[in-house]
Design a protein around this motif. Structure first.
Motif: not given
Length: 242
Positions: A149-165, A167-174
């Motif tokens: 039950a905790m993983m069902a929340t932790l993994k999606p939130l973690g994915a949103v965070f790490v992908f946002s960071v 992609w934010g880096f690539w956008l800054y580089w762009g």
């Protein structure tokens, strides 16, 4: 005859529970429910694809009968083997009996999958470079020893965070590379590259499984016949369990 009569209330609740269990499937666990329901669907669907619809009531009744059978382990083993075949070829039972139940169409489907994988390869390679770090971090999050039950929340939130960071880096580089036009291009292309990577990986896994199937057999027809035999084994196991 009122709520203070605990004995009468208990009998009423017991009768309601028994009636509900008779009216709907009642399994020991979710795994048994899924596997026996899947086996019931396969057994009720004609192998020639003449009738793709399986009534929910018939499916549930058959699954409940299988669960009540003395030994349903053979049914579970058979559906596991057949579902492994379907997963290996990226199909469902409806797809297999509805069009892929002939070797020629089955072969064309495999060839189409291979061609799509080749087309996606360059996009997937860029996607791997761009998303390697966040995908690795999400994989590591999935390895944590926590409750489901905790993983069902932790993994999606973690994915949103790490992908946002990331992609934010690539956008800054762009932005430093070419300004707003480059950022606009990155916004459009980053999801495309990620999708291409996921789609290519799925088809690569499929292709490797196909190659393993060919290692045991010799032709597309042999592989196709093997899937057919595993499906037939599910139907036979269901009949024997009843």
């Amino acid at each position: 005859a009122d709520a203070s009569n605990r004995e009468a209330v208990g009998r009423l609740k017991e009768g309601m529970e028994q009636a509900l269990r008779r009216a709907a499937p009642d399994f020991d666990d979710w795994t048994s429910a899924r596997k026996l329901t899947a086996a019931a669907q396969v057994a009720l669907r004609p192998a020639d694809g003449s009738d793709m619809g399986v009534g929910r009531g018939d499916q549930d009744r058959l699954a409940r009968l299988l669960d009540d059978a003395e030994d349903s382990s053979r049914v579970v083993a058979a559906i596991d083997r057949y579902e492994d075949d379907l997963d290996a070829f990226g199909m469902t039972d409806e797809m297999f009996v509805g069009g892929m139940n002939r070797p020629a169409k089955f072969g064309r489907y495999l060839l189409q999958t291979f061609i799509i994988a080749l087309i996606l390869l360059p996009f997937a390679a860029i996607g791997l470079v761009v998303n390697a770090i966040p995908m690795s971090l999400v994989w590591l999050i999935g390895r944590l020893k926590v409750a489901d039950a905790m993983m069902a929340t932790l993994k999606p939130l973690g994915a949103v965070f790490v992908f946002s960071v990331t992609w934010g880096f690539w956008l800054y580089w762009g932005w430093t590379l070419g300004g707003s036009e480059t950022i606009a291009a990155f916004v459009l292309l980053l999801p495309v590259y990620l999708f291409a990577l996921i789609a290519w990986f799925e088809r690569a896994v499929l292709f490797l499984r196909v190659l393993r199937g060919f290692a045991k057999t010799r032709t597309v027809g042999d592989v196709h016949d093997q899937v057919h035999s595993h499906r037939r084994a599910v139907v036979e196991a269901v009949a024997e369990a009843l």
